[in-house]
Design a protein around this motif. Structure first.
Motif, PDB file in Angstrom:
ATOM      1  N   GLY A 230      -6.724  20.128  44.592  1.00 24.10           N
ATOM      2  CA  GLY A 230      -5.852  20.222  43.427  1.00 24.10           C
ATOM      3  C   GLY A 230      -4.488  19.652  43.794  1.00 24.10           C
ATOM      4  O   GLY A 230      -3.967  19.917  44.893  1.00 24.10           O
ATOM      5  N   LEU A 231      -3.917  18.868  42.891  1.00 29.11           N
ATOM      6  CA  LEU A 231      -2.644  18.199  43.184  1.00 29.11           C
ATOM      7  C   LEU A 231      -1.681  18.357  42.006  1.00 29.11           C
ATOM      8  O   LEU A 231      -2.099  18.706  40.893  1.00 29.11           O
ATOM      9  N   ALA A 232      -0.423  18.016  42.256  1.00 29.16           N
ATOM     10  CA  ALA A 232       0.596  18.205  41.216  1.00 29.16           C
ATOM     11  C   ALA A 232       0.636  17.053  40.217  1.00 29.16           C
ATOM     12  O   ALA A 232       1.166  17.211  39.113  1.00 29.16           O
ATOM     13  N   SER A 233       0.093  15.872  40.585  1.00 28.69           N
ATOM     14  CA  SER A 233       0.203  14.721  39.676  1.00 28.69           C
ATOM     15  C   SER A 233      -0.703  13.585  40.149  1.00 28.69           C
ATOM     16  O   SER A 233      -1.177  13.585  41.295  1.00 28.69           O
ATOM     17  N   ALA A 234      -0.879  12.591  39.266  1.00 28.61           N
ATOM     18  CA  ALA A 234      -1.621  11.388  39.653  1.00 28.61           C
ATOM     19  C   ALA A 234      -0.857  10.631  40.744  1.00 28.61           C
ATOM     20  O   ALA A 234      -1.461   9.994  41.612  1.00 28.61           O
ATOM     21  N   LEU A 359      -1.988   2.785  39.353  1.00 26.24           N
ATOM     22  CA  LEU A 359      -2.767   3.790  38.616  1.00 26.24           C
ATOM     23  C   LEU A 359      -1.908   4.896  38.000  1.00 26.24           C
ATOM     24  O   LEU A 359      -2.076   5.253  36.829  1.00 26.24           O
ATOM     25  N   ALA A 360      -0.989   5.453  38.795  1.00 25.60           N
ATOM     26  CA  ALA A 360      -0.205   6.593  38.289  1.00 25.60           C
ATOM     27  C   ALA A 360       0.667   6.152  37.112  1.00 25.60           C
ATOM     28  O   ALA A 360       0.730   6.841  36.075  1.00 25.60           O
ATOM     29  N   ASP A 361       1.308   4.993  37.240  1.00 19.26           N
ATOM     30  CA  ASP A 361       2.142   4.493  36.141  1.00 19.26           C
ATOM     31  C   ASP A 361       1.273   4.206  34.917  1.00 19.26           C
ATOM     32  O   ASP A 361       1.646   4.499  33.780  1.00 19.26           O
ATOM     33  N   PHE A 362       0.103   3.605  35.168  1.00 18.90           N
ATOM     34  CA  PHE A 362      -0.775   3.272  34.050  1.00 18.90           C
ATOM     35  C   PHE A 362      -1.184   4.527  33.273  1.00 18.90           C
ATOM     36  O   PHE A 362      -1.202   4.520  32.035  1.00 18.90           O
ATOM     37  N   ILE A 363      -1.479   5.594  33.996  1.00 17.50           N
ATOM     38  CA  ILE A 363      -1.907   6.827  33.301  1.00 17.50           C
ATOM     39  C   ILE A 363      -0.775   7.330  32.407  1.00 17.50           C
ATOM     40  O   ILE A 363      -0.991   7.648  31.223  1.00 17.50           O
ATOM     41  N   ALA A 364       0.445   7.377  32.945  1.00 18.31           N
ATOM     42  CA  ALA A 364       1.578   7.883  32.149  1.00 18.31           C
ATOM     43  C   ALA A 364       1.855   6.961  30.961  1.00 18.31           C
ATOM     44  O   ALA A 364       2.015   7.409  29.812  1.00 18.31           O
ATOM     45  N   GLU A 365       1.875   5.655  31.211  1.00 17.46           N
ATOM     46  CA  GLU A 365       2.209   4.703  30.142  1.00 17.46           C
ATOM     47  C   GLU A 365       1.078   4.588  29.110  1.00 17.46           C
ATOM     48  O   GLU A 365       1.328   4.422  27.909  1.00 17.46           O
ATOM     49  N   HIS A 391     -11.850   5.871  33.724  1.00 16.41           N
ATOM     50  CA  HIS A 391     -12.405   6.044  32.384  1.00 16.41           C
ATOM     51  C   HIS A 391     -11.326   6.791  31.600  1.00 16.41           C
ATOM     52  O   HIS A 391     -11.215   8.014  31.704  1.00 16.41           O
ATOM     53  N   PHE A 392     -10.511   6.026  30.907  1.00 12.34           N
ATOM     54  CA  PHE A 392      -9.356   6.622  30.215  1.00 12.34           C
ATOM     55  C   PHE A 392      -9.803   6.952  28.787  1.00 12.34           C
ATOM     56  O   PHE A 392      -9.643   6.160  27.865  1.00 12.34           O
ATOM     57  N   ASN A 393     -10.392   8.128  28.644  1.00 12.20           N
ATOM     58  CA  ASN A 393     -10.995   8.518  27.369  1.00 12.20           C
ATOM     59  C   ASN A 393     -10.077   9.485  26.626  1.00 12.20           C
ATOM     60  O   ASN A 393      -9.346  10.258  27.241  1.00 12.20           O
ATOM     61  N   VAL A 416      -3.682   0.883  24.566  1.00 12.38           N
ATOM     62  CA  VAL A 416      -3.994   1.221  25.963  1.00 12.38           C
ATOM     63  C   VAL A 416      -4.322  -0.043  26.766  1.00 12.38           C
ATOM     64  O   VAL A 416      -3.858  -0.218  27.896  1.00 12.38           O
ATOM     65  N   VAL A 417      -5.111  -0.943  26.158  1.00 12.25           N
ATOM     66  CA  VAL A 417      -5.451  -2.179  26.867  1.00 12.25           C
ATOM     67  C   VAL A 417      -4.186  -3.020  27.093  1.00 12.25           C
ATOM     68  O   VAL A 417      -4.024  -3.668  28.133  1.00 12.25           O
ATOM     69  N   GLY A 418      -3.273  -2.967  26.150  1.00 10.01           N
ATOM     70  CA  GLY A 418      -2.006  -3.688  26.332  1.00 10.01           C
ATOM     71  C   GLY A 418      -1.299  -3.232  27.601  1.00 10.01           C
ATOM     72  O   GLY A 418      -0.823  -4.059  28.402  1.00 10.01           O
ATOM     73  N   VAL A 419      -1.254  -1.925  27.819  1.00  7.13           N
ATOM     74  CA  VAL A 419      -0.621  -1.395  29.038  1.00  7.13           C
ATOM     75  C   VAL A 419      -1.401  -1.854  30.266  1.00  7.13           C
ATOM     76  O   VAL A 419      -0.829  -2.289  31.274  1.00  7.13           O
ATOM     77  N   CYS A 420      -2.717  -1.791  30.161  1.00  9.58           N
ATOM     78  CA  CYS A 420      -3.585  -2.200  31.278  1.00  9.58           C
ATOM     79  C   CYS A 420      -3.322  -3.663  31.662  1.00  9.58           C
ATOM     80  O   CYS A 420      -3.171  -3.997  32.838  1.00  9.58           O
ATOM     81  N   LEU A 421      -3.224  -4.530  30.667  1.00 11.71           N
ATOM     82  CA  LEU A 421      -3.022  -5.953  30.967  1.00 11.71           C
ATOM     83  C   LEU A 421      -1.626  -6.205  31.545  1.00 11.71           C
ATOM     84  O   LEU A 421      -1.456  -7.088  32.378  1.00 11.71           O
ATOM     85  N   ARG A 422      -0.644  -5.418  31.082  1.00 10.02           N
ATOM     86  CA  ARG A 422       0.702  -5.558  31.679  1.00 10.02           C
ATOM     87  C   ARG A 422       0.667  -5.275  33.180  1.00 10.02           C
ATOM     88  O   ARG A 422       1.447  -5.812  33.930  1.00 10.02           O
TER      89      ARG A 422
END
Ligand code: FAD
Length: 472
Positions: A230-234, A359-365, A391-393, A416-422
């Motif tokens: 268990g962790l505090a964040s991505a 990854l961590a930035d992508f999850i937040a954004e 799998h960002f569902n 979401v894909v826009g963020v991914c491509l950035r």
């Protein structure tokens, strides 16, 4: 098929090629075939063909090609992108009868396997021969070797062993015109022109029907360690991943991430079992170490690394599997996630990859971008963190019904894909394109790459009978 008479004519021809009992036309016989995993696309095939050999697959394709009948190959039907949907008039070609016992060559560590064998039965055959087929997916009990190769599937061990493409040495496939491309070599080196095997892998039934393959096997790991943390964040998960890479390198075979909302969706599926950790963490990681040789010090080194990570606040809590049963129980939870998300209504799905560092930035954004479209939307990412694949569902905001929610999918996905491509990522990491992502293909894929793909498709399937509407 334009009329009933023509249809009867074709089914009679198919019956002559593969036997009448393997041409399914009655409503009762068709029923088990008329759906696809996501339930998003109609499957309306007037008949299902079940050939029993490569030659029969080839004969069926030659017949379909001659009459311009569209064919949708169907393996275990676990694909996530509607690749096995068969619109009106398309026939389904089921590979389930091509399932002879896999032939293992222990000396060369290879296996020749029919397309219709399940991944699990191939894994078991390797294990019985003292070898290891590390390709592993939660759907492995149903997914077939042909489908796994046709989608270039990934799974939980890509980090160390690669995806389906990395396991395949040779391939046999029936082409649209009924010729058989037989390239069942078992060589590690074979530099003889264009790589047709890799063209068929990941082609999702649009270039040929895979009938057999030679797979590369690995030595069975003798020492294994598994921890659930268990962790505090991505962000902490990313730090932990980098730390563990430095300490254990290629011994890390899996590093799976589960966000707190994804973990919460699992709760109803514990069926009275105790959760491996107390609640309250923002992120969870399931990590596997595997060592081929005896490595008696591995457990102690792993424990020490976890203790140090705990002291430094990198992890908040951890449980280590003490034996194979506990290890299997932890993995069982991970494998229940896709089903748990289905029940929780996480219907807007993204199978994306970004560089691990993002990854961590992508999850937040990504969450913020989805929220901007639909306030209250519940992002529940999980996945193969170690290879940058999430799998960002998303599940609906409280109170929103599922069909209204699904109707918002295009907007949410675009955000979401826009963020991914950035972040220089991919809109499809391991599930492929199928029918679900042809819009993204047209929008985001390099136009020259698309032109080349279309030219290849025209060359191999000039009449466009193989899985029309999928991929391109
Ligand atoms: C619970 C669950 C977990 C999953 N986890 C993962 C995961 O971790 N990683 C991952 O990559 N995927 C995963 N998937 C997706 C899916 O399991 C894989 O894509 C799998 O490889 C599909 O195999 P299949 O036999 O079910 O193929 P199908 O669904 O039957 O077909 C998929 C596509 O391949 C084509 N096809 C099938 N067989 C052939 C053939 N013999 N020749 C040519 N074309 C063919 C079909 O036309 C279709 O386009 C998961 C799915 C589920 C339901």
């Amino acid at each position: 098929m334009s009329s009933d008479t023509a249809f009867q004519h074709y089914t009679a021809a198919f019956a002559g090629l593969i036997g009448a009992r393997h041409v399914l036309t009655s409503a009762e016989a068709l029923a088990p075939y008329l759906s696809e995993e996501r339930g998003l696309y109609p499957v309306k095939a007037p008949c299902v063909l079940r050939p029993g050999s490569t030659d029969e697959v080839a004969a069926v394709l030659a017949c379909c090609n001659a009459h311009g009948i569209a064919v949708v190959p169907r393996g275990g039907n676990t694909g996530m992108v509607g690749g096995t949907a068969a619109p009106e008039g398309h026939v389904l070609l089921s590979l389930d009868r091509l399932a002879g016992a896999p032939q293992v060559d222990s000396v060369n560590a290879t296996m020749t396997v029919d397309a219709g064998c399940t991944l699990q039965s191939a894994q078991e055959a390797a294990r019985e021969a003292g070898l290891y087929l590390p390709l592993s997916l939660a759907s492995e009990g149903s997914a077939q070797i042909g489908g796994v190769l046709a989608t270039n599937a990934g799974g939980v061990n890509v980090l160390r062993y690669g995806n389906a493409r990395d396991f395949c040495l040779g391939i046999e496939a029936a082409l649209a015109d009924g010729r058989v491309l037989s390239d069942l070599n078992a060589l590690r080196k074979n530099n003889t022109g264009y790589d047709l095997r890799n063209l068929l892998i990941g082609s999702e039934g649009t270039l040929g029907v895979i009938t057999r393959a030679v797979l590369r096997l690995h030595p069975m790991p003798r020492s294994r360690q598994t921890a659930f943390m268990g962790l505090a964040s991505a962000g902490r998960a990313l730090e932990l991943y980098n730390r563990m890479r430095g300490l254990f390198g290629d011994q890390i075979s899996a590093f799976e991430f589960i966000s707190a909302p994804a973990w919460a969706m699992l709760a109803p599926h514990l069926h009275g079992r105790a959760a491996p950790l107390a609640e309250g963490h923002r992120a969870y990681v399931l990590m596997d170490l595997a060592s081929v040789g005896d490595d008696p010090g591995l457990e102690e080194r792993f424990q020490n690394s976890l203790a140090a990570a705990f002291d430094e606040g990198l992890i908040e809590d951890a449980t280590l599997a003490a034996n194979e049963t506990q290890r299997a129980a932890l993995w069982d939870l991970r494998e229940r996630l896709p089903e748990a998300q289905k029940h929780a209504g996480a219907d807007i799905k993204h199978d994306i990859s970004v560089p691990v560092s993002a990854l961590a930035d992508f999850i937040a954004e990504g969450q913020a971008a989805a929220e901007a479209v639909l306030p209250g939307i519940v992002g529940a990412p999980f996945g193969h963190f170690g290879d940058g694949n999430l799998h960002f569902n998303f599940a609906p905001p409280p109170g929103m019904n599922r069909s209204d929610f699904r109707a918002r999918a295009p907007e949410v996905t675009q955000a979401v894909v826009g963020v991914c491509l950035r972040h220089r990522g991919s809109f499809s990491a391991e599930h492929g394109i199928g029918r679900a992502k042809t819009g993204e293909m047209a929008r985001y894929k390099n136009p020259v790459a698309l032109d080349v793909m279309r030219a290849i498709k025209r060359a191999l399937d000039p009449k466009g009978i193989l899985n029309p509407g999928a991929v391109l």
